[in-house]
Write an enzyme that holds these catalytic residues in place. Structure first.
Site, PDB file in Angstrom:
ATOM      1  N   LYS A  96       0.863  -1.185   0.000  1.00  0.00           N
ATOM      2  CA  LYS A  96       0.000   0.000   0.000  1.00  0.00           C
ATOM      3  C   LYS A  96       0.894   1.227   0.000  1.00  0.00           C
ATOM      4  CE  LYS A  96      -4.167  -1.854   2.001  1.00  0.00           C
ATOM      5  NZ  LYS A  96      -3.796  -3.221   1.613  1.00  0.00           N
ATOM      6  N   ASP A 130      -1.533  -2.086  -4.165  1.00  0.00           N
ATOM      7  CA  ASP A 130      -2.951  -2.179  -3.806  1.00  0.00           C
ATOM      8  C   ASP A 130      -3.605  -0.821  -4.020  1.00  0.00           C
ATOM      9  OD1 ASP A 130      -2.774  -4.812  -2.960  1.00  0.00           O
ATOM     10  OD2 ASP A 130      -2.735  -4.344  -0.826  1.00  0.00           O
ATOM     11  N   MET A 131      -4.924  -0.815  -4.187  1.00  0.00           N
ATOM     12  CA  MET A 131      -5.627   0.472  -4.303  1.00  0.00           C
ATOM     13  C   MET A 131      -6.421   0.711  -3.020  1.00  0.00           C
ATOM     14  SD  MET A 131      -5.895   3.110  -6.172  1.00  0.00           S
ATOM     15  CE  MET A 131      -5.608   2.830  -7.919  1.00  0.00           C
ATOM     16  N   ARG A 181      -4.825  -5.721 -11.439  1.00  0.00           N
ATOM     17  CA  ARG A 181      -5.715  -6.586 -10.644  1.00  0.00           C
ATOM     18  C   ARG A 181      -7.069  -5.884 -10.614  1.00  0.00           C
ATOM     19  NH1 ARG A 181      -4.414  -6.353  -4.738  1.00  0.00           N
ATOM     20  NH2 ARG A 181      -2.827  -7.919  -5.140  1.00  0.00           N
ATOM     21  N   LYS A 184     -13.671  -5.517  -6.782  1.00  0.00           N
ATOM     22  CA  LYS A 184     -14.878  -4.671  -6.697  1.00  0.00           C
ATOM     23  C   LYS A 184     -14.602  -3.397  -5.900  1.00  0.00           C
ATOM     24  CE  LYS A 184     -18.222  -8.418  -7.102  1.00  0.00           C
ATOM     25  NZ  LYS A 184     -19.431  -9.042  -6.539  1.00  0.00           N
ATOM     26  N   GLY A 185     -13.752  -3.487  -4.882  1.00  0.00           N
ATOM     27  CA  GLY A 185     -13.452  -2.314  -4.041  1.00  0.00           C
ATOM     28  C   GLY A 185     -13.981  -2.528  -2.636  1.00  0.00           C
ATOM     29  N   ALA A 186     -13.165  -2.177  -1.631  1.00  0.00           N
ATOM     30  CA  ALA A 186     -13.478  -2.555  -0.254  1.00  0.00           C
ATOM     31  C   ALA A 186     -13.712  -1.374   0.685  1.00  0.00           C
ATOM     32  CB  ALA A 186     -12.335  -3.410   0.298  1.00  0.00           C
ATOM     33  N   LYS A 198     -25.034  -3.041  -5.695  1.00  0.00           N
ATOM     34  CA  LYS A 198     -24.203  -4.197  -6.055  1.00  0.00           C
ATOM     35  C   LYS A 198     -24.359  -4.580  -7.536  1.00  0.00           C
ATOM     36  CE  LYS A 198     -23.827  -9.196  -5.155  1.00  0.00           C
ATOM     37  NZ  LYS A 198     -22.460  -9.426  -5.610  1.00  0.00           N
ATOM     38  N   THR A 223     -11.783 -11.940  -7.227  1.00  0.00           N
ATOM     39  CA  THR A 223     -13.153 -11.998  -6.706  1.00  0.00           C
ATOM     40  C   THR A 223     -13.445 -13.386  -6.147  1.00  0.00           C
ATOM     41  OG1 THR A 223     -15.491 -11.702  -7.301  1.00  0.00           O
ATOM     42  CG2 THR A 223     -14.076 -12.627  -9.002  1.00  0.00           C
ATOM     43  N   HIS A 224     -14.422 -13.419  -5.209  1.00  0.00           N
ATOM     44  CA  HIS A 224     -14.921 -14.714  -4.733  1.00  0.00           C
ATOM     45  C   HIS A 224     -16.323 -14.935  -5.248  1.00  0.00           C
ATOM     46  CE1 HIS A 224     -12.396 -12.609  -1.783  1.00  0.00           C
ATOM     47  NE2 HIS A 224     -11.713 -13.727  -1.840  1.00  0.00           N
TER      48      HIS A 224
HETATM   49  P1  FDA Z   1     -18.829 -10.002  -3.129  1.00  0.00           P
HETATM   50  O1  FDA Z   1     -18.468  -9.059  -2.028  1.00  0.00           O
HETATM   51  O2  FDA Z   1     -20.025  -9.702  -3.962  1.00  0.00           O
HETATM   52  O3  FDA Z   1     -18.904 -11.453  -2.538  1.00  0.00           O
HETATM   53  C1  FDA Z   1     -19.277 -12.568  -3.293  1.00  0.00           C
HETATM   54  C2  FDA Z   1     -19.256 -13.800  -2.424  1.00  0.00           C
HETATM   55  O4  FDA Z   1     -17.907 -14.067  -2.031  1.00  0.00           O
HETATM   56  C3  FDA Z   1     -19.997 -13.652  -1.097  1.00  0.00           C
HETATM   57  O5  FDA Z   1     -21.341 -13.952  -1.248  1.00  0.00           O
HETATM   58  C4  FDA Z   1     -19.267 -14.647  -0.222  1.00  0.00           C
HETATM   59  O6  FDA Z   1     -19.681 -15.953  -0.508  1.00  0.00           O
HETATM   60  C5  FDA Z   1     -17.841 -14.522  -0.693  1.00  0.00           C
HETATM   61  N1  FDA Z   1     -17.081 -13.520   0.093  1.00  0.00           N
HETATM   62  C6  FDA Z   1     -16.708 -12.291  -0.292  1.00  0.00           C
HETATM   63  N2  FDA Z   1     -15.980 -11.689   0.673  1.00  0.00           N
HETATM   64  C7  FDA Z   1     -15.924 -12.564   1.694  1.00  0.00           C
HETATM   65  C8  FDA Z   1     -15.334 -12.523   2.979  1.00  0.00           C
HETATM   66  N3  FDA Z   1     -14.647 -11.476   3.413  1.00  0.00           N
HETATM   67  N4  FDA Z   1     -15.479 -13.608   3.761  1.00  0.00           N
HETATM   68  C9  FDA Z   1     -16.147 -14.690   3.345  1.00  0.00           C
HETATM   69  N5  FDA Z   1     -16.739 -14.786   2.149  1.00  0.00           N
HETATM   70  C10 FDA Z   1     -16.630 -13.743   1.318  1.00  0.00           C
HETATM   71  N6  FDA Z   1     -10.078  -4.121  -2.463  1.00  0.00           N
HETATM   72  C11 FDA Z   1      -9.593  -2.878  -2.593  1.00  0.00           C
HETATM   73  O7  FDA Z   1     -10.330  -1.906  -2.419  1.00  0.00           O
HETATM   74  N7  FDA Z   1      -8.269  -2.691  -2.917  1.00  0.00           N
HETATM   75  C12 FDA Z   1      -7.434  -3.726  -3.156  1.00  0.00           C
HETATM   76  O8  FDA Z   1      -6.252  -3.497  -3.460  1.00  0.00           O
HETATM   77  C13 FDA Z   1      -7.941  -5.040  -3.032  1.00  0.00           C
HETATM   78  N8  FDA Z   1      -7.153  -6.132  -3.245  1.00  0.00           N
HETATM   79  C14 FDA Z   1      -7.726  -7.384  -3.298  1.00  0.00           C
HETATM   80  C15 FDA Z   1      -6.955  -8.488  -3.652  1.00  0.00           C
HETATM   81  C16 FDA Z   1      -7.550  -9.721  -3.809  1.00  0.00           C
HETATM   82  C17 FDA Z   1      -6.706 -10.889  -4.235  1.00  0.00           C
HETATM   83  C18 FDA Z   1      -8.947  -9.876  -3.584  1.00  0.00           C
HETATM   84  C19 FDA Z   1      -9.632 -11.198  -3.789  1.00  0.00           C
HETATM   85  C20 FDA Z   1      -9.693  -8.801  -3.171  1.00  0.00           C
HETATM   86  C21 FDA Z   1      -9.103  -7.558  -3.004  1.00  0.00           C
HETATM   87  N9  FDA Z   1      -9.831  -6.464  -2.578  1.00  0.00           N
HETATM   88  C22 FDA Z   1      -9.296  -5.208  -2.683  1.00  0.00           C
HETATM   89  C23 FDA Z   1     -11.176  -6.671  -1.945  1.00  0.00           C
HETATM   90  C24 FDA Z   1     -12.283  -6.532  -2.956  1.00  0.00           C
HETATM   91  O9  FDA Z   1     -12.394  -5.201  -3.389  1.00  0.00           O
HETATM   92  C25 FDA Z   1     -13.633  -6.971  -2.354  1.00  0.00           C
HETATM   93  O10 FDA Z   1     -13.951  -6.147  -1.267  1.00  0.00           O
HETATM   94  C26 FDA Z   1     -13.682  -8.421  -1.924  1.00  0.00           C
HETATM   95  O11 FDA Z   1     -12.971  -9.244  -2.780  1.00  0.00           O
HETATM   96  C27 FDA Z   1     -15.154  -8.914  -1.891  1.00  0.00           C
HETATM   97  O12 FDA Z   1     -15.717  -8.829  -3.158  1.00  0.00           O
HETATM   98  P2  FDA Z   1     -16.048 -10.097  -4.078  1.00  0.00           P
HETATM   99  O13 FDA Z   1     -15.616  -9.799  -5.466  1.00  0.00           O
HETATM  100  O14 FDA Z   1     -15.479 -11.317  -3.517  1.00  0.00           O
HETATM  101  O15 FDA Z   1     -17.623 -10.152  -4.193  1.00  0.00           O
END
Ligand code: FDA
Length: 319
Positions: A96, A130-131, A181, A184-186, A198, A223-224
């Site tokens: 970061k 990372d972002m 990479r 979605k964004g956290a 969403k 993504t998951h």
């Molecule tokens: P979504 O949130 O829609 O979740 C889909 C499904 O995945 C859920 O229904 C659940 O089953 C499962 N799931 C998701 N998150 C889970 C959790 N925490 N625990 C258990 N199950 C879960 N963000 C950012 O802003 N900057 C960054 O640099 C990064 N870097 C990054 C690296 C990598 C390798 C990953 C996988 C993710 C990131 N992220 C990130 C986080 C990303 O932005 C996002 O917040 C999470 O991946 C959750 O989004 P999903 O795409 O998984 O989908």
């Protein structure tokens, strides 16, 4: 609502102090964090490599206020880079920029990052920036472009599909030929800059994923979400894009069932492995993504505390 509360807590220093001082909290965080030491992270990386997964190691930490802290973080990351090379691990590092002095000043940041990138280049280790929140997006991309035009390679960025601007940023990165990479964004973002729904975040993810697979360089689809994963597989199949031209990325400890399945199907998968003492904000963002995790955590907390006898299944703390 709960998501917003958890994201607000992720930034609270009081909540952070309380959580990190609580003896059981560390154990609970281990579900999403490999441990507090470099050796913990290397052990996790070895096990993941054995399971045919690539790794990205993240020495946890967020915005620092002093040059000493930033230098300390850079030195710790350089040690990780050297360990990766020494042990021949299939791993890179994620960093970061705020941890390396982005809030201090641009010249200092540049010197710190240049030092880290020199070490990484010597050992052939890729570095991913990372972002963070949207306050940093433009600065991070400009900084990245500056490094790129100075001839730096072996570096990549992260783009977040919840931001309205991201399709343009994908085009910008594709133009450079830089590795992206996509996630979605956290962070908690205002409606002014990010899709609140969403469905729109997902639609943007699919559009960006297609641009990256079609015109980008070895993108990481992070993504998951099984719908996003299937959309990626379908697009690659339709366009005849080989599995070696992209990778999926997932977080340590999240959806391990899907992780195994993807590898079994012959896709590249990289696991993001966070470690270090500063695990609290990272852990809270994981809680916010899936508030159901809270119940999992509360269950563990009760089980491991003197209140264990309150569990209704009667197995209590002895389990
Ligand atoms: P979504 O949130 O829609 O979740 C889909 C499904 O995945 C859920 O229904 C659940 O089953 C499962 N799931 C998701 N998150 C889970 C959790 N925490 N625990 C258990 N199950 C879960 N963000 C950012 O802003 N900057 C960054 O640099 C990064 N870097 C990054 C690296 C990598 C390798 C990953 C996988 C993710 C990131 N992220 C990130 C986080 C990303 O932005 C996002 O917040 C999470 O991946 C959750 O989004 P999903 O795409 O998984 O989908």
């Amino acid at each position: 609502m709960l998501r917003d509360a958890l994201l607000a807590l992720s930034e609270s220093s009081l909540a952070r102090r309380i959580a990190t001082d609580a003896p059981f909290a560390r154990g609970v965080a281990r579900r999403f964090v490999a441990g507090e030491t470099r050796e913990d992270a290397l052990t996790a990386a070895r096990a993941l490599n054995e399971a045919a997964m690539h790794v990205s190691l993240d020495y946890l930490g967020e915005a620092v206020g002093s040059q000493d802290e930033a230098r300390g973080a850079a030195a710790a990351i350089e040690q990780v880079v050297r360990s990766i090379a020494r042990e021949g691990l299939d791993a890179n590092v994620s960093v970061k920029l705020t941890q390396l002095g982005q809030d201090i000043d641009d010249d200092f940041l540049r010197r710190t990052v240049d030092g880290l990138l020199d070490t990484a280049a010597e050992s052939g280790t890729f570095v991913r920036f990372d972002m963070e929140s949207s306050d940093y997006t433009e600065h991070t991309l400009r900084f990245f472009e500056e490094l790129w035009s100075a001839g730096r390679r072996g570096i990549g960025v992260v783009l977040q599909s919840y931001l309205y601007r991201t399709e343009e940023d994908v085009a910008r990165a594709n133009e450079l030929g830089a590795r992206v990479r996509l996630c979605k964004g956290a962070y908690k973002e205002p409606e002014r800059v990010a899709y609140p729904d969403k469905a729109d975040v997902d639609a943007s993810f699919v559009r960006c994923m297609r641009m990256l697979l079609a015109d980008g360089v070895y993108p990481g689809i992070a993504t998951h979400d099984e719908a996003m994963i299937e959309a990626t597989k379908d697009f690659a199949r339709e366009q005849g894009i080989d599995r070696d031209r992209f990778e999926f990325q997932m977080l340590y400890g999240v959806r391990r069932d899907v992780q195994k399945r993807l590898v079994g199907e012959g896709y590249h998968l990289r696991i993001y492995v966070p470690f270090g003492e500063a695990w609290y904000p990272y852990f809270m963002r994981r809680m916010a993504e899936r508030p159901a995790n809270l119940f999992f955590v509360m269950d563990s907390v009760i089980r491991e505390s003197p209140l264990g006898f309150l569990r209704r299944d009667g197995r209590g703390a002895a389990r």
